[in-house]
Motif scaffolding. Structure first.
Motif, PDB file in Angstrom:
ATOM      1  N   LYS A  76       1.053  -1.466  -0.318  1.00 40.59           N
ATOM      2  CA  LYS A  76       0.053  -0.240  -0.051  1.00 40.59           C
ATOM      3  C   LYS A  76       0.794   1.226   0.695  1.00 40.59           C
ATOM      4  CE  LYS A  76      -3.344  -2.186   2.355  1.00 40.59           C
ATOM      5  NZ  LYS A  76      -4.729  -2.378   3.935  1.00 40.59           N
ATOM      6  N   PHE A  77       1.624   1.084   0.530  1.00 43.34           N
ATOM      7  CA  PHE A  77       2.916   1.792   0.008  1.00 43.34           C
ATOM      8  C   PHE A  77       3.298   3.102  -0.923  1.00 43.34           C
ATOM      9  CE2 PHE A  77       4.398   0.785   4.936  1.00 43.34           C
ATOM     10  CZ  PHE A  77       3.604   1.200   5.417  1.00 43.34           C
ATOM     11  N   GLY A  78       3.516   2.254  -2.184  1.00 45.97           N
ATOM     12  CA  GLY A  78       3.719   2.205  -2.943  1.00 45.97           C
ATOM     13  C   GLY A  78       2.937   2.720  -4.181  1.00 45.97           C
ATOM     14  N   LEU A  79       1.683   2.562  -3.467  1.00 41.36           N
ATOM     15  CA  LEU A  79      -0.155   3.204  -4.020  1.00 41.36           C
ATOM     16  C   LEU A  79       0.096   4.686  -3.736  1.00 41.36           C
ATOM     17  CD1 LEU A  79      -1.951   0.097  -3.645  1.00 41.36           C
ATOM     18  CD2 LEU A  79      -1.722   1.193  -6.093  1.00 41.36           C
ATOM     19  N   MET A  80       0.500   4.481  -2.286  1.00 42.36           N
ATOM     20  CA  MET A  80       0.288   5.850  -1.403  1.00 42.36           C
ATOM     21  C   MET A  80       1.629   7.396  -1.724  1.00 42.36           C
ATOM     22  SD  MET A  80      -1.480   5.099   2.104  1.00 42.36           S
ATOM     23  CE  MET A  80      -0.729   4.594   3.237  1.00 42.36           C
ATOM     24  N   TYR A  81       2.418   6.469  -2.508  1.00 43.43           N
ATOM     25  CA  TYR A  81       3.598   7.357  -2.261  1.00 43.43           C
ATOM     26  C   TYR A  81       4.324   7.017  -3.316  1.00 43.43           C
ATOM     27  CZ  TYR A  81       2.383   7.310   2.807  1.00 43.43           C
ATOM     28  OH  TYR A  81       1.547   7.591   3.866  1.00 43.43           O
ATOM     29  N   PRO A  82       3.853   7.371  -4.321  1.00 45.21           N
ATOM     30  CA  PRO A  82       4.927   6.750  -5.823  1.00 45.21           C
ATOM     31  C   PRO A  82       6.262   7.001  -5.851  1.00 45.21           C
ATOM     32  CG  PRO A  82       3.230   8.415  -6.238  1.00 45.21           C
ATOM     33  CD  PRO A  82       2.773   8.086  -4.543  1.00 45.21           C
ATOM     34  N   SER A  83       6.365   7.966  -5.485  1.00 42.42           N
ATOM     35  CA  SER A  83       7.690   8.511  -5.245  1.00 42.42           C
ATOM     36  C   SER A  83       8.984   8.056  -4.929  1.00 42.42           C
ATOM     37  CB  SER A  83       7.414  10.385  -5.765  1.00 42.42           C
ATOM     38  OG  SER A  83       7.166  10.801  -6.633  1.00 42.42           O
ATOM     39  N   LEU A  84       8.218   7.389  -3.735  1.00 38.74           N
ATOM     40  CA  LEU A  84       9.602   6.973  -2.716  1.00 38.74           C
ATOM     41  C   LEU A  84      10.547   5.945  -3.461  1.00 38.74           C
ATOM     42  CD1 LEU A  84       8.895   6.673   0.398  1.00 38.74           C
ATOM     43  CD2 LEU A  84       8.088   3.939  -0.036  1.00 38.74           C
ATOM     44  N   ARG A  85      11.778   6.610  -2.602  1.00 33.68           N
ATOM     45  CA  ARG A  85      12.953   6.245  -2.969  1.00 33.68           C
ATOM     46  C   ARG A  85      13.409   5.300  -1.803  1.00 33.68           C
ATOM     47  NH1 ARG A  85      16.440  11.628  -5.345  1.00 33.68           N
ATOM     48  NH2 ARG A  85      14.205  12.350  -7.207  1.00 33.68           N
ATOM     49  N   THR A  86      13.337   5.927  -0.278  1.00 37.59           N
ATOM     50  CA  THR A  86      13.911   4.468   0.446  1.00 37.59           C
ATOM     51  C   THR A  86      12.815   4.366   1.316  1.00 37.59           C
ATOM     52  OG1 THR A  86      15.683   6.640   0.708  1.00 37.59           O
ATOM     53  CG2 THR A  86      15.580   5.078   3.010  1.00 37.59           C
ATOM     54  N   ASN A 122      10.659   4.362  -8.061  1.00 35.96           N
ATOM     55  CA  ASN A 122      11.224   5.121  -7.746  1.00 35.96           C
ATOM     56  C   ASN A 122      12.477   4.415  -7.057  1.00 35.96           C
ATOM     57  OD1 ASN A 122      11.597   6.919  -9.789  1.00 35.96           O
ATOM     58  ND2 ASN A 122       9.291   7.127  -9.194  1.00 35.96           N
ATOM     59  N   LEU A 123      12.105   3.549  -5.689  1.00 32.51           N
ATOM     60  CA  LEU A 123      12.935   2.752  -4.854  1.00 32.51           C
ATOM     61  C   LEU A 123      14.045   2.543  -5.412  1.00 32.51           C
ATOM     62  CD1 LEU A 123      11.132   2.756  -1.955  1.00 32.51           C
ATOM     63  CD2 LEU A 123      11.612  -0.309  -2.387  1.00 32.51           C
TER      64      LEU A 123
END
Length: 435
Positions: free
Chosen positions: A196-206, A230-231
């Motif tokens: 769900k973090f990928g859906l909520m925070y699409p620009s997440l790098r870390t 972008n992780l």
């Protein structure tokens, strides 16, 4: 009837600033900023305060904001505010403080009792300038988290550790600015929550998930590429990963370069060297593993180790990575086994007419041997000299004095049956020909 002082006592943000940063504490004007206030009579605020742009007010008992105008005057230049370990349990008070800090970039509310206290969306606009938000051990609800992320369009870092989360409530509105999410020491177990973090925070790098019991990485390559495009860094240390398939799936994150997976069940049966080599060989795109940068030579050594480790396994048990590496390096011959265990040898130690068979550890030094012989043979403490006699070559070489106390015995090529001659030190110099 007296009331409890703990219940009645009020510590405002304004009062704490006044007490901590008054001129008496900064007699030489050491503050990074100077605030001059024309205080009305009876005001708790001093006329002149020295305030830094990074304001640390942790563990001060703050439970109220205080006068808005005083906060605005104090904090016109403040960019970082640490309010951790206080007693703030009302978002209204927090909003009063934040709304009067116009350049606020970093806010730490950790360890404030915010469980069960909801932030009204109509109040959340005051957080719009915050880029880094720390909510560790506040037990804020996911609804409040979502309210905050929806009203912080420039939020880049979010810390949600120690909040007791066992599930993730998904927001219908994403936060495209977020780059770092640290959510360690919670109770997450299922990958269906993590995704769900990928859906909520699409620009997440870390993504820092350490100390959660996440049992697997459960998505396909296509799904992980879509959810986490972008992780670059993931921390799964002390998680529940127990299969090599989960390590292989980390390669499905298209931009992943840094991985931490210390303390997982999968690696417990292996030695430290095996853990590092097998992990590194499975993660060809990773350049930082468990906190250490990976060199090209280190990677090649790990990949060669990987081939040799699996080459005797049945075909059906070979990991996919094995065939990729064999196509690069070919089938490798097993490494020669080298016995590095400490060696010993049995020699005769001669002291006058006395001869004793002594077992020597060849990794010890000449100095160690002298101490050992003095204790073993009860030799005098006023000094001895040692000479090594090679039984096979003594007629040609003669005795060789063991002079260098730091030299290892194995460097003399001592063998079973050789002799160590012990003589007392005397003031006059004597040569081996005199013996």
């Amino acid at each position: 009837m007296e009331t409890s002082s703990d219940e009645e006592e009020v510590h405002t943000f304004v009062q704490v600033i006044s007490e901590k940063y008054n001129p008496e504490n900064f007699p030489y004007g050491q503050g990074l900023g100077v605030v001059v206030l024309p205080s009305p009579p009876g005001s708790p605020v001093k006329d002149r305060l020295f305030l830094p742009s990074i304001l640390v007010l942790n563990d001060c008992g703050i439970n109220k904001a205080g006068d808005r105008s005083d906060i605005a005057t104090f904090c016109a230049h403040v960019v970082e505010l640490d309010l951790s370990y206080n007693q703030l349990n009302d978002w209204g008070e927090i909003c009063t403080i934040v709304s009067n800090v116009p350049h606020l970039d970093f806010l730490n509310l950790s360890m404030n009792p915010l469980s069960g206290v909801e932030l009204e969306p109509s109040m959340a606009e005051v957080f719009s300038r915050v880029r880094r938000l720390v909510l560790i051990n506040t037990h804020v609800s996911w609804d409040t988290v979502h309210t905050l992320t929806q009203n912080t369009p420039e939020l880049e870092e979010l810390f949600l550790c120690l909040n007791g989360y066992s599930a993730v409530s998904q927001s219908q509105t994403s936060c495209p600015s977020l780059r770092l999410l640290q959510i360690t020491d919670n109770q997450l177990q299922e990958w269906t929550e993590v995704r769900k973090f990928g859906l909520m925070y699409p620009s997440l790098r870390t993504l820092v998930l350490a100390n959660n019991s996440v049992a697997c990485v459960g998505d396909t390559q296509e799904t992980l590429q879509r959810l986490f495009p972008n992780l670059r860094s993931i921390n799964l240390s002390n998680s529940g990963l127990s299969k090599w398939d989960d390590i292989e799936r980390l390669n499905f994150f298209p931009k992943l370069q840094e991985v931490k997976v210390k303390g997982i069940p999968l690696l417990q049966p292996y030695t430290t060297h095996e853990r590092h080599s097998l992990l590194l060989a499975q993660l060809p795109s990773v350049v930082v593993l468990n906190g250490g940068a990976v060199s090209d030579g280190e990677r090649e050594d790990a990949e060669r180790f990987f081939i040799r480790y699996y080459q005797d396994c049945p075909e059906q048990e070979l990991p996919m990575r094995y065939h990729v590496l064999v196509s690069r390096y070919g089938q490798l011959a097993p490494l020669a086994e080298v016995d590095l265990s400490p060696r010993s040898t049995l020699v005769d130690v001669r002291w006058g007419e006395r001869v004793e068979a002594v077992s020597l550890r060849l990794e010890q030094t000449v100095g160690d041997l002298k101490k050992h012989l003095k204790a073993l043979l009860q030799l005098p403490t006023n000094g001895i000299r040692l000479f090594y006699i090679n039984r096979e070559m003594c007629s040609v070489l003669g005795p060789e004095e063991l002079k260098c106390g730091y030299r290892a015995l194995h460097s003399y090529s001592i063998r079973d049956g050789d002799e160590i001659l012990v003589v007392p030190k005397v003031k006059s110099r004597c040569s081996s020909s005199d013996l």
